[in-house]
Enzyme design. Structure first.
Site, PDB file in Angstrom:
ATOM      1  N   ASP A   1     -11.415  -8.799   7.005  1.00  0.00           N
ATOM      2  CA  ASP A   1     -12.783  -8.692   6.457  1.00  0.00           C
ATOM      3  C   ASP A   1     -13.394 -10.096   6.356  1.00  0.00           C
ATOM      4  O   ASP A   1     -14.568 -10.306   6.693  1.00  0.00           O
ATOM      5  CB  ASP A   1     -12.776  -8.052   5.059  1.00  0.00           C
ATOM      6  CG  ASP A   1     -13.046  -6.552   5.090  1.00  0.00           C
ATOM      7  OD1 ASP A   1     -12.589  -5.890   6.046  1.00  0.00           O
ATOM      8  OD2 ASP A   1     -13.708  -6.040   4.161  1.00  0.00           O
TER       9      ASP A   1
ATOM     10  N   LYS B   1       3.399 -15.299   2.465  1.00  0.00           N
ATOM     11  CA  LYS B   1       3.445 -16.037   1.200  1.00  0.00           C
ATOM     12  C   LYS B   1       4.930 -16.292   0.914  1.00  0.00           C
ATOM     13  O   LYS B   1       5.473 -15.889  -0.123  1.00  0.00           O
ATOM     14  CB  LYS B   1       2.758 -15.202   0.100  1.00  0.00           C
ATOM     15  CG  LYS B   1       2.521 -15.924  -1.197  1.00  0.00           C
ATOM     16  CD  LYS B   1       1.403 -16.944  -1.149  1.00  0.00           C
ATOM     17  CE  LYS B   1       1.325 -17.689  -2.475  1.00  0.00           C
ATOM     18  NZ  LYS B   1       0.374 -18.813  -2.443  1.00  0.00           N
TER      19      LYS B   1
ATOM     20  N   ASP C   1      -5.529  -6.818   5.873  1.00  0.00           N
ATOM     21  CA  ASP C   1      -6.717  -6.099   5.412  1.00  0.00           C
ATOM     22  C   ASP C   1      -7.755  -7.100   4.892  1.00  0.00           C
ATOM     23  O   ASP C   1      -8.932  -7.093   5.299  1.00  0.00           O
ATOM     24  CB  ASP C   1      -6.274  -5.121   4.298  1.00  0.00           C
ATOM     25  CG  ASP C   1      -7.375  -4.175   3.868  1.00  0.00           C
ATOM     26  OD1 ASP C   1      -8.453  -4.185   4.491  1.00  0.00           O
ATOM     27  OD2 ASP C   1      -7.154  -3.425   2.895  1.00  0.00           O
TER      28      ASP C   1
ATOM     29  N   ASP D   1      -2.909 -18.133   1.341  1.00  0.00           N
ATOM     30  CA  ASP D   1      -4.028 -18.786   0.640  1.00  0.00           C
ATOM     31  C   ASP D   1      -4.634 -19.885   1.524  1.00  0.00           C
ATOM     32  O   ASP D   1      -5.849 -20.002   1.659  1.00  0.00           O
ATOM     33  CB  ASP D   1      -3.591 -19.327  -0.745  1.00  0.00           C
ATOM     34  CG  ASP D   1      -2.199 -19.946  -0.756  1.00  0.00           C
ATOM     35  OD1 ASP D   1      -1.538 -19.975   0.307  1.00  0.00           O
ATOM     36  OD2 ASP D   1      -1.772 -20.412  -1.831  1.00  0.00           O
TER      37      ASP D   1
ATOM     38  N   TYR E   1       0.830  -1.206   0.000  1.00  0.00           N
ATOM     39  CA  TYR E   1       0.000   0.000   0.000  1.00  0.00           C
ATOM     40  C   TYR E   1       0.869   1.263   0.000  1.00  0.00           C
ATOM     41  O   TYR E   1       0.403   2.339  -0.373  1.00  0.00           O
ATOM     42  CB  TYR E   1      -0.931   0.035   1.228  1.00  0.00           C
ATOM     43  CG  TYR E   1      -2.051  -0.989   1.213  1.00  0.00           C
ATOM     44  CD1 TYR E   1      -2.208  -1.884   0.167  1.00  0.00           C
ATOM     45  CD2 TYR E   1      -2.957  -1.053   2.260  1.00  0.00           C
ATOM     46  CE1 TYR E   1      -3.220  -2.831   0.173  1.00  0.00           C
ATOM     47  CE2 TYR E   1      -3.988  -1.998   2.268  1.00  0.00           C
ATOM     48  CZ  TYR E   1      -4.104  -2.883   1.219  1.00  0.00           C
ATOM     49  OH  TYR E   1      -5.120  -3.818   1.222  1.00  0.00           O
TER      50      TYR E   1
HETATM   51  N1  LIG Z   1     -10.965   2.417   6.755  1.00  0.00           N
HETATM   52  C1  LIG Z   1     -11.692   2.931   5.785  1.00  0.00           C
HETATM   53  O1  LIG Z   1     -12.093   4.064   5.828  1.00  0.00           O
HETATM   54  C2  LIG Z   1     -12.041   2.050   4.626  1.00  0.00           C
HETATM   55  C3  LIG Z   1     -12.598   2.634   3.524  1.00  0.00           C
HETATM   56  N2  LIG Z   1     -13.015   1.853   2.475  1.00  0.00           N
HETATM   57  C4  LIG Z   1     -13.700   2.552   1.381  1.00  0.00           C
HETATM   58  O2  LIG Z   1     -15.098   2.404   1.575  1.00  0.00           O
HETATM   59  C5  LIG Z   1     -15.759   2.441   0.307  1.00  0.00           C
HETATM   60  C6  LIG Z   1     -16.689   1.249   0.168  1.00  0.00           C
HETATM   61  O3  LIG Z   1     -15.910   0.059   0.085  1.00  0.00           O
HETATM   62  P1  LIG Z   1     -16.507  -1.417   0.147  1.00  0.00           P
HETATM   63  O4  LIG Z   1     -15.542  -2.293  -0.518  1.00  0.00           O
HETATM   64  O5  LIG Z   1     -17.920  -1.412  -0.320  1.00  0.00           O
HETATM   65  O6  LIG Z   1     -16.427  -1.821   1.707  1.00  0.00           O
HETATM   66  P2  LIG Z   1     -17.361  -1.479   2.935  1.00  0.00           P
HETATM   67  O7  LIG Z   1     -16.677  -2.019   4.123  1.00  0.00           O
HETATM   68  O8  LIG Z   1     -17.741  -0.059   2.959  1.00  0.00           O
HETATM   69  O9  LIG Z   1     -18.693  -2.337   2.689  1.00  0.00           O
HETATM   70  C7  LIG Z   1     -18.700  -3.687   2.260  1.00  0.00           C
HETATM   71  C8  LIG Z   1     -20.012  -4.344   2.687  1.00  0.00           C
HETATM   72  O10 LIG Z   1     -19.941  -4.644   4.097  1.00  0.00           O
HETATM   73  C9  LIG Z   1     -21.181  -4.401   4.729  1.00  0.00           C
HETATM   74  N3  LIG Z   1     -20.955  -3.374   5.758  1.00  0.00           N
HETATM   75  C10 LIG Z   1     -19.896  -2.547   5.899  1.00  0.00           C
HETATM   76  N4  LIG Z   1     -20.027  -1.759   6.972  1.00  0.00           N
HETATM   77  C11 LIG Z   1     -21.207  -2.080   7.538  1.00  0.00           C
HETATM   78  C12 LIG Z   1     -21.912  -1.620   8.677  1.00  0.00           C
HETATM   79  N5  LIG Z   1     -21.426  -0.688   9.506  1.00  0.00           N
HETATM   80  N6  LIG Z   1     -23.126  -2.156   8.945  1.00  0.00           N
HETATM   81  C13 LIG Z   1     -23.627  -3.128   8.170  1.00  0.00           C
HETATM   82  N7  LIG Z   1     -23.002  -3.615   7.078  1.00  0.00           N
HETATM   83  C14 LIG Z   1     -21.801  -3.100   6.768  1.00  0.00           C
HETATM   84  C15 LIG Z   1     -22.150  -3.990   3.650  1.00  0.00           C
HETATM   85  O11 LIG Z   1     -22.814  -5.140   3.202  1.00  0.00           O
HETATM   86  C16 LIG Z   1     -21.254  -3.459   2.558  1.00  0.00           C
HETATM   87  O12 LIG Z   1     -21.832  -3.569   1.289  1.00  0.00           O
HETATM   88  C17 LIG Z   1     -14.653   2.485  -0.734  1.00  0.00           C
HETATM   89  O13 LIG Z   1     -14.510   3.806  -1.162  1.00  0.00           O
HETATM   90  C18 LIG Z   1     -13.410   2.017   0.006  1.00  0.00           C
HETATM   91  O14 LIG Z   1     -12.220   2.536  -0.503  1.00  0.00           O
HETATM   92  C19 LIG Z   1     -12.950   0.496   2.519  1.00  0.00           C
HETATM   93  C20 LIG Z   1     -12.405  -0.118   3.618  1.00  0.00           C
HETATM   94  C21 LIG Z   1     -11.855   0.599   4.729  1.00  0.00           C
HETATM   95  C1  LIG Z   2      -9.177   1.857   2.328  1.00  0.00           C
HETATM   96  C2  LIG Z   2      -7.891   1.137   2.603  1.00  0.00           C
HETATM   97  C3  LIG Z   2      -6.739   2.096   2.456  1.00  0.00           C
HETATM   98  C4  LIG Z   2      -7.807   0.546   3.957  1.00  0.00           C
HETATM   99  C5  LIG Z   2      -8.662  -0.585   4.339  1.00  0.00           C
HETATM  100  O1  LIG Z   2      -9.368  -1.231   3.615  1.00  0.00           O
HETATM  101  C6  LIG Z   2      -8.575  -0.926   5.748  1.00  0.00           C
HETATM  102  O2  LIG Z   2      -7.767  -0.365   6.476  1.00  0.00           O
HETATM  103  O3  LIG Z   2      -9.300  -1.825   6.172  1.00  0.00           O
HETATM  104 MG   LIG Z   3     -10.144  -3.064   4.671  1.00  0.00          MG
END
Ligand SMILES: NC(=O)C1=CN([C@@H]2O[C@H](COP(=O)(O)OP(=O)(O)OC[C@H]3O[C@@H](n4cnc5c(N)ncnc54)[C@H](O)[C@@H]3O)[C@@H](O)[C@H]2O)C=CC1
Ligand SMILES: CC(C)CC(=O)C(=O)O
Ligand SMILES: [Mg+2]
Length: 373
Positions: free
Chosen positions: A250, A190, A246, A222, A145
């Site tokens: 999840d 890995k 990361d 894996d 990253y």
């Molecule tokens: N630490 C951070 O701020 C992170 C930001 N992101 C960003 O978030 C945006 C969305 O990414 P996605 O891949 O859709 O991941 P996401 O984690 O936002 O959501 C994936 C799925 O998880 C479930 N989910 C997530 N949070 C939830 C909650 N609080 N309550 C209930 N269900 C929940 C939902 O079904 C959702 O469709 C992207 O722009 C990504 O870059 C993704 C991961 C971490």
């Molecule tokens: C949005 C990424 C930079 C980070 C991520 O997915 C996380 O920290 O879980």
């Molecule tokens: Mg993440």
């Protein structure tokens, strides 16, 4: 522990970030009211909302506020207008990575517990996940990253590098955590393919004799992805690099019951940061349906970091009350019987105000959620 005054920088961010942060703040205020602590909240911009307002996903003012705070509470960042535009030059995620690097947050700690009352509803084999209780130590400021990235005429690259120092400092934390838990550390890598992974193994093997009470296990990523679902009870502390941690954490949220349940703390050189492991879940933005528990439990980890163990235990007890009584959002219920984000937060806060205190710390440790390091 006496009465404390703590200043918390709040970076609510994008999507559901503001909604889940609001509920965590509600719960922290309930803790403050009950125990006499004063928590003040300094709201700052980060992510897509910060780009919209200032052109920068991590404005200098935000970073400064984090350095001046006793802890940082982060919601989530990210917006489809950037996700769907690969050519965008400035991205919300750059702000998050820069924040982690600037604050020196090299260890991201993500506990995963299979909550008893949710197990019957799990898509996973119930007897396999009952009692599962693990904690990820994910390296957070190195690896792919953060490596040099770019385009060539007909391709693209992302470099992955790690130094001995970057590996050993988080490995020490993971070994210590294993000593305080069930004495097992699994390094996920890995190493059959990646040179960086071979360095991770080398460093962990070198440190291992200093922790004779910790049994070390090595798994390729894996295989680890499969083992997590097949036999999650084998894991205690999982140590791994940035991207693997990361992805696997999840995946591990399925063991807990929802991505909306998993909290995290990030620690390192300066102020510590607390955030749910999920992202900004843009589909749910403004709908009052997101699960706030991951953020509320992140606030519990913050309380623990402040040394407020009983208070942290009380918040966890209140969360379990909500799960027990099915005061849950739609990710854990059918939409017909689901409660809103706000209702879940209000219920947890009211339990914090009224919950019994006796024996809470013990319960907290039994749950394997204690992350004091
Ligand atoms: N630490 C951070 O701020 C992170 C930001 N992101 C960003 O978030 C945006 C969305 O990414 P996605 O891949 O859709 O991941 P996401 O984690 O936002 O959501 C994936 C799925 O998880 C479930 N989910 C997530 N949070 C939830 C909650 N609080 N309550 C209930 N269900 C929940 C939902 O079904 C959702 O469709 C992207 O722009 C990504 O870059 C993704 C991961 C971490
Ligand atoms: C949005 C990424 C930079 C980070 C991520 O997915 C996380 O920290 O879980
Ligand atoms: Mg993440």
């Amino acid at each position: 522990m006496g009465v404390l005054t703590k200043k918390i920088a709040v970076l609510a961010g994008d999507g559901i970030g503001p909604e889940v942060c609001q509920e965590a703040i509600k719960v922290l205020n309930a803790v403050g009211d009950r125990f006499g602590h004063t928590f003040t909240f300094d709201h700052q911009l980060m992510g897509a909302c910060a780009i919209d307002a200032t052109g920068d996903p991590l404005p200098e003012e935000t970073l400064q506020a984090c350095f001046e705070a006793d802890a940082v509470l982060l919601g989530a960042i990210g917006d489809p207008k950037y996700d769907n535009n690969p050519a965008a030059k400035v991205r919300p995620e750059q702000g998050l990575l820069r924040l982690r690097k600037s604050l020196g947050l090299y260890a991201n700690i993500r506990p995963v517990t299979a909550y008893e009352m949710l197990i019957p509803h799990s898509p996973l084999k119930n007897d396999r996940i009952a009692g599962a209780d693990m904690i990820f130590f994910r390296e957070l400021t190195g690896g792919i990253y953060f490596g040099e990235k770019g385009r060539t005429e007909d391709g693209a690259y992302d470099n992955c590098t790690y130094s001995r120092h970057e590996i050993s400092r988080i490995a020490h934390l993971a070994f210590k955590a294993a000593q305080n838990r069930r004495g097992k550390l699994t390094l996920v890598d890995k190493a059959n393919v990646l040179e960086t992974s071979r360095l991770w193994r080398e460093v962990v093997q070198e440190l291992s004799p200093s922790y004779p009470d910790v049994k070390v296990d090595y798994l390729f990523v894996d295989n680890a992805a499969m083992q997590l679902i097949l036999n999650p009870k084998q894991f205690d502390v999982i140590l791994t690099e940035n991207m693997f941690g990361d992805i696997l954490s999840d995946e591990a949220s399925v063991i807990a019951g929802s991505l909306g349940l998993l909290p995290s703390s990030s620690v390192g050189d300066a102020v510590a940061l607390f955030e749910p492991i999920h992202g900004s879940y843009p589909q749910a933005k403004g709908k009052n349906i997101a699960n706030p528990i991951a953020t509320i439990l992140s606030a519990a980890m913050m309380l623990e970091h402040f040394g407020l163990l009983q208070e942290a235990g009380l918040v966890r007890y209140a969360v379990e009350e909500a799960l027990d009584k099915k005061i849950v959002t739609q990710d854990l219920a059918s939409p017909v019987v689901a409660y809103s984000t706000e209702q879940v937060g209000t219920f947890v806060a009211s339990c914090v105000m009224g919950g019994v205190l006796e024996g809470l710390h013990k319960e907290n440790v039994q749950l394997g959620m204690s992350t004091v390091i």
